[in-house]
Every structure is written in C-alpha cells, then in structure tokens.
Design an enzyme around this catalytic site. Structure first.
Site, PDB file in Angstrom:
ATOM      1  N   HIS A  12       0.823  -1.215   0.000  1.00  0.00           N
ATOM      2  CA  HIS A  12       0.000   0.000   0.000  1.00  0.00           C
ATOM      3  C   HIS A  12       0.854   1.260   0.000  1.00  0.00           C
ATOM      4  CE1 HIS A  12       0.296   0.760   4.444  1.00  0.00           C
ATOM      5  NE2 HIS A  12       0.289  -0.551   4.538  1.00  0.00           N
ATOM      6  N   ASP A  37      -0.087   4.361   1.094  1.00  0.00           N
ATOM      7  CA  ASP A  37      -0.329   5.365   2.140  1.00  0.00           C
ATOM      8  C   ASP A  37       0.427   5.047   3.422  1.00  0.00           C
ATOM      9  OD1 ASP A  37      -2.073   3.109   2.562  1.00  0.00           O
ATOM     10  OD2 ASP A  37      -3.218   4.318   3.989  1.00  0.00           O
ATOM     11  N   ASP A  90       6.343   1.068   6.575  1.00  0.00           N
ATOM     12  CA  ASP A  90       4.975   0.566   6.428  1.00  0.00           C
ATOM     13  C   ASP A  90       4.257   1.531   5.498  1.00  0.00           C
ATOM     14  OD1 ASP A  90       2.429  -0.379   6.654  1.00  0.00           O
ATOM     15  OD2 ASP A  90       2.170   0.153   8.749  1.00  0.00           O
ATOM     16  N   GLU A 134      -4.836   1.880   2.857  1.00  0.00           N
ATOM     17  CA  GLU A 134      -4.875   0.704   3.738  1.00  0.00           C
ATOM     18  C   GLU A 134      -5.023   1.109   5.190  1.00  0.00           C
ATOM     19  OE1 GLU A 134      -3.081  -2.556   6.320  1.00  0.00           O
ATOM     20  OE2 GLU A 134      -2.497  -0.470   6.147  1.00  0.00           O
ATOM     21  N   GLU A 135      -4.316   2.179   5.565  1.00  0.00           N
ATOM     22  CA  GLU A 135      -4.252   2.558   6.981  1.00  0.00           C
ATOM     23  C   GLU A 135      -5.597   3.039   7.521  1.00  0.00           C
ATOM     24  OE1 GLU A 135      -1.841   1.834   8.796  1.00  0.00           O
ATOM     25  OE2 GLU A 135      -0.044   1.735   7.550  1.00  0.00           O
ATOM     26  N   ASP A 190       3.721  -6.675   3.741  1.00  0.00           N
ATOM     27  CA  ASP A 190       3.316  -5.594   4.650  1.00  0.00           C
ATOM     28  C   ASP A 190       3.516  -5.986   6.109  1.00  0.00           C
ATOM     29  OD1 ASP A 190       2.268  -3.135   5.356  1.00  0.00           O
ATOM     30  OD2 ASP A 190       0.172  -3.767   5.167  1.00  0.00           O
ATOM     31  N   HIS A 211       4.463   3.130  12.475  1.00  0.00           N
ATOM     32  CA  HIS A 211       3.500   4.184  12.835  1.00  0.00           C
ATOM     33  C   HIS A 211       4.037   5.221  13.809  1.00  0.00           C
ATOM     34  CE1 HIS A 211      -0.289   1.649  11.591  1.00  0.00           C
ATOM     35  NE2 HIS A 211       0.717   1.531  10.748  1.00  0.00           N
TER      36      HIS A 211
HETATM   37 ZN   LIG Z   1       0.967  -1.536   6.312  1.00  0.00          ZN
END
Ligand SMILES: [Zn+2]
Length: 409
Positions: free
Chosen positions: A79, A81, A142, A176-177, A199, A381
């Site tokens: 992904h 994002d 990520d 995705e997030e 991922d 994150h």
């Molecule tokens: Zn991810």
C-alpha cells in the site's frame, strides 16, 4: 541489490502519502497520487507490462510468464499510504552503515533516542545497514519497504530471464491505513489465483490468520435538569454509560490479552449529562467466539433498556472484517510456498496470528486469498520506526523465491 533497494525506498518515503479518514475521496489524499504516478512510470521503465492505474488510484502491472508450463498467476501487493497516527511530512531518512548495536541518537536537539533498553530487539541488528527517521516523523517503511521490495524483485526477475516463473501480477493500492484498501480493489481485473501482501514487520514474519472484527457505537440518552432541583428528575447519561461499561469482563481488554485471546475494547467516550456515546471494537480470531461477543454486547444493551427504558440506549454495530484464515486454510499450500521460500534462504518463518487485520483480511473474502509476508521493518507508525536494509534484501529474495518455487512444481 542493497543499493537499488535503498535508492528506491529513500525516494518513496520522501513523498508524503499519509491517508485521511475524514476524506471521502479515493485515494483519500493527493500525495498518494504523487507516489502512484511515480511508481507507474517506474514499472514501465523496468519493463513491466499492462501498467494501468484506475480512477481510484489502484495501480496494477504484469510480469508475463516466461515458461510454457501452466502455472497459477501470483500477485504481490503493497500500500502507498502511511499511518494517520503520526506525521509523514518531510521524512528525512537517516542511513546508519554497519550499525554498532548501541543506542541511536535520532535527533540531538529534540533528544530523541532509539534505545535498546526500550527496544530490546535493536541490538540484534548489529552489523546491519539501518534506515531510521530524524526523530520528527514516521519513516513509512509501512509500507514503502514493501513497494521497494516488490519493485526490486520484479526488476531482478526481468534482468534474470533464466529464472522461470509464471504470470506475476503486482498492485500498489491506496488507503490501507484507514481500512479502505480493498474497498475499491477490482479482484477480477487483478486476476490472480492468490497473492501476498508484503506488509509485515520483522524478518520471517508470515501471517495468514487475522482477527474477526466488529465496531459498535452505543449511545445513552439522559435528561438534563438543573442540579439544584434534579432530585428524581435528572438522568445522567454518563452515569448510565459507566454502569454499562462495568458489565464487561474486566480482563478481556487489549492490555490483558495476547495470542489467540479476543477482547472488547472501549476506544472512546464522548458525552455530557444529556448524551454519552461509547465506541467499542470487538476482536476475536475464533468466528464462534466473535459472534458470542457481539451477542454479549447486545445482551448488555438489552439489560440497560430494561432498567432505563427502551429509548434510553441505542446500538449501532457492524462487522468490519473477518479472519482470513477461514479462506486461506483450504488453500494452505500458498502459505507453505512462502515458508519454503524462506527456508530455502535460511530464514526461519515466524507464523503467528495477526492481532489486527491486513488488506488480506478483506481480500481473502473477496476471492483473493492473501497471506502477509515480512518487510523487515520495526516500530511502525511512529518516530522510532526503522528498517534493516539487509532484511529488505531478504524480503526481496523471498519474493523472487516464491515466483521460482511456484514454477518448479
Ligand atoms: Zn501496512
């Protein structure tokens, strides 16, 4: 190969692609288009075919089969994002060559230190090339690590036509997030028998089971009266909500569970005397227990209605995603191919249930069984996110090996 991976990764992370749950657009933010467009150019440049982006920013491409054997089409997904929890603007990746295993000062001025006391796995990366943040943003490994790894693996296969493989499909997807990744994913257009999201986290991670997930909003209505004359008149919705909260089993919370243990999680409380809203999420790997948890919550709501009247409580509950294991178990060989690929490269597969969901949780139920494979990243994150380039190289090799193995049978 390390240089190539690093070059790609450090380019991708500098583009701010944070998604935004408040936006109704797909992709939810324009920054994601910037990366998608760059990736489309790059896929074309390395020689991928059928490079096509749809109006929702779902970028797909093909590496054609180079054998006459009948082999099911494999997909690889990542992904574009980054997480909403922490800023992804102006990411300045820091490269640490031959890491000495000691604490890493990410930002001297702000005193941000990546310490092995806080993150004990850090010392295990001694001798690796690490990429960290400058302590002010997340890194975006990520999932830009996954993108760099898939891109590099495809380039490797193109450069090495002696490696035989079937048709490979690649997709880079938005949002995705914020849980919308699969919502507009056209499984038919992708047209693969199965796929892998690249991922996951640390080396060896291989996941094919996720939570079953539901969200519930419970609204309590009170009756606000001046406190001086409130006797027998006021109904404080906050007090009623507190009574509801106490009904839940005390130890079935995220902070007290692990492994296959499910939970109820009160994620927010908003309210005043007149109205209080509680938001819960419900999680369980076991479908039966998941259904029971939802029934329990409904029963508690019913009990509150009996005590305070039908109109005093309102419940809105909806399922979010299901355990992809249910759909992957019948085609377990796709997990076995990935573990064999890792073993062939001397990587010990770490197969554990995800205490969350991936895009694969939804995709598997849309007809595309999709386990999740490691990227090599840690501490996603946040500002302590970092990744080992050595392990990114291994993830890239795993992708190549999966393609190789699927053609070898
Ligand atoms: Zn991810």
């Amino acid at each position: 190969m390390k240089e190539e991976i690093m070059e790609r990764f450090t380019t991708y992370v500098k583009i701010d692609t944070q998604s935004n749950d408040d936006s109704n657009a797909t992709p939810s933010t324009p920054g994601q288009w910037d990366l998608i467009n760059l990736l489309a150019d790059e896929l074309t440049k390395i020689g991928m075919e059928e490079v096509e982006t749809d109006e929702n920013g779902y970028l797909m491409a093909t590496l054609p089969s180079n054998t006459t054997k009948e082999i099911p089409t494999i997909g690889f997904l990542a992904h574009v994002d980054t997480a909403t929890d922490f800023t992804g603007k102006n990411v300045q990746p820091q490269i640490v060559d031959n890491f000495d295993g000691n604490d890493l000062i990410l930002n001297e001025k702000l005193n941000v230190v990546l310490s092995s006391k806080e993150f004990p796995e850090l010392s295990g990366y001694k001798g690796h090339t690490l990429i960290t943040t400058d302590g002010t943003t997340l890194l975006g490994a990520d999932n830009k690590a996954g993108i760099a790894e898939i891109m590099t693996a495809m380039n490797y296969l193109i450069q090495h036509p002696e490696i035989k493989h079937g048709k490979i499909r690649v997709a880079f997807t938005p949002d995705e997030e914020i849980g919308r990744g699969p919502h507009k994913f056209d499984v038919e257009r992708f047209n693969a028998a199965y796929a892998y999201t690249i991922d996951g986290g640390p080396l060896g991670e291989l996941q094919y089971e996720s939570f079953n997930a539901a969200a519930a909003k419970v609204t309590f209505k009170g009756n606000s009266v001046h406190p001086g004359t409130a006797k027998n008149k006021m109904v404080n919705s906050g007090t009623v909500a507190a009574e509801f909260i106490r009904k839940f089993p005390e130890n079935e919370t995220p902070e007290q569970t692990e492994g296959y243990e499910g939970f109820y999680h009160l994620i927010s409380i908003n309210g005043d005397v007149e109205k209080t809203k509680l938001y819960y999420i419900i999680r369980d790997h076991d479908r039966q227990k998941f259904e029971e948890r939802k029934n329990t919550l409904e029963r508690f709501v019913q009990e509150m209605k009996e005590a305070y009247g039908d109109s005093s409580v309102e419940l809105e509950m909806a399922d979010q995603y299901y355990n992809m294991g249910e759909k992957i178990e019948p085609v377990k060989e796709i997990v076995d191919i990935a573990s064999q690929a890792m073993r062939n490269l001397d990587i010990e597969p770490v197969i554990e249930p995800i205490r969350g969901g991936t895009d694969g949780s939804q995709l598997s139920f849309m007809g595309l069984p999709t386990p999740n494979v490691f990227t090599g990243g840690e501490n996603f994150h946040g500002k302590f996110e970092y990744i080992s380039v050595d392990n990114m190289e291994k993830a890239t090799n795993v992708i190549v090996e999966i393609c190789k193995l699927s053609a070898a049978e």
